[in-house]
Motif scaffolding. Structure first.
Motif: not given
Length: 375
Positions: A34-63
């Motif tokens: 919403y902040k970046k005004k994008i919904y493309n999955k690849n772009k969202l993945n680059k922006l969020t994947y590493n951050k989510i992995k740090k915030l919730y390290p126990n959450l499986p990659t598939g989820l």
């Protein structure tokens, strides 16, 4: 063919925590999108994947990937115009990466924040009915302190022989309306009087509760809404089952978008309290598929103005619920006349389909002409 069956699971802290963290990951992706005004999955993945992995390290990659996909679809649906609030326990979409189900041995293997979990579940009549089907996906839900797995299963479609079809014996036209919720081309009417009475009572109660706007009223409003939903679903199940069990092989319905336009959508929906005609169509399709029967949709344009006997078309043919052809003087109930025209359109559409075609829902666009001949 695909079906969804609900499997009740025993309370499991790991799974409940997995749902909670999955919901937080979804919320994070929603906020970034919403902040970046994008919904493309690849772009969202680059922006969020590493951050989510740090915030919730126990959450499986598939989820994490699934949370991104679900969030991306939500942002796209809202066109980045409004922020999206995710419930604390939103449903978790599962696929072959994080879900395995053996219906025969009543065993589930599912990813969680504490590794892979193997869970046994209790069988029931519905599970036994579909135990030889193949599980393909699922939704893990936590509602009212109860865990559920809504499991999607599939099986190859049956085939139906479409050769030598006869309108009277094999094809049933169905007209949907306000005074009669269904009118069939075999002279069968399903009155909507009881439905309008019950729906009217629910609408009145909801209106009163909405005006009070108290916590108690809001709680009661939720209960009323659930009761109304169950009433609609039960009625559509009964109607669709009765029709699917009839001797007809093909059921012809109006295309919904054209039907709403033809019947003055706002007034049409208000009288039946936004009755779910789409739900009826969905139920009829899967029940017919199980019985090796076919459901098709046709363009209903002019079916109310056209004589089902001689094919003469004139808007003056119909006056309210009465239909009288200005040319051949043929008279009958207007909705019954429309259902007979719908059946004829189904016959015309079937002539274009292959014999022994797999049962699928088919849409047929066909404009009636003066050569239209009814039963």
């Amino acid at each position: 063919m695909q079906r969804t069956i609900k499997i009740k699971l025993n309370e499991d802290k790991d799974l409940i925590d997995t749902i909670r963290i999955f919901s937080k990951a979804r919320q994070y992706v929603n906020d970034v999108g919403y902040k970046k005004k994008i919904y493309n999955k690849n772009k969202l993945n680059k922006l969020t994947y590493n951050k989510i992995k740090k915030l919730y390290p126990n959450l499986p990659t598939g989820l994490i990937q699934t949370a991104r996909d679900v969030a991306s679809e939500s942002i796209k649906r809202e066109k980045c115009k409004i922020p999206i609030k995710v419930r604390e326990f939103s449903s978790v979409r599962l696929d072959k990466r994080n879900l395995r189900v053996n219906l025969e041995h009543k065993l589930i293997s599912i990813s969680s924040i504490n590794g892979r979990k193997k869970i046994n579940f209790q069988t029931n009549r519905l599970i036994e009915k579909y135990k030889d089907w193949k599980p393909v996906a699922g939704m893990l839900c936590y509602r009212q302190k109860q865990l559920y797995l809504n499991l999607v299963i599939e099986k190859g479609s049956h085939q139906v022989n479409l050769g030598g079809m006869q309108i009277k014996k094999d094809i049933l036209g169905i007209d949907r309306g306000v005074n009669n919720i269904l009118v069939c081309s075999n002279n069968l009417f399903f009155s909507s009087n009881h439905l309008k009475k019950v729906k009217g009572e629910y609408q009145y109660l909801k209106k009163v509760l909405q005006k009070k706007d108290t916590k108690s009223a809001k709680r009661h409003l939720k209960l009323i809404s659930r009761k109304e939903t169950r009433f609609v679903s039960d009625t559509n199940h009964r109607l669709s089952k009765w029709i699917a069990n009839s001797d007809f092989k093909v059921f012809v319905l109006e295309e919904l978008k054209d039907m709403k336009h033809r019947k003055n959508g706002r007034r049409f929906n208000k009288k039946l309290g936004s009755w779910s005609f789409k739900q009826f169509e969905t139920y009829l399709k899967y029940k017919s598929e199980e019985r090796q029967k076919l459901v098709i949709s046709v363009n209903p344009k002019y079916t109310s103005q056209t004589c089902s006997k001689c094919g003469y078309k004139d808007k003056l043919n119909r006056k309210g619920i009465n239909f009288k052809c200005l040319k051949c003087k043929y008279e009958l109930h207007a909705d019954l006349n429309a259902s007979k025209n719908i059946a004829q359109l189904g016959k015309s559409g079937l002539s274009r389909l292959f014999v022994n075609q797999p049962i699928v829902a088919t849409q047929v666009s066909y404009k009636p002409t003066n050569s239209l001949v009814g039963n």
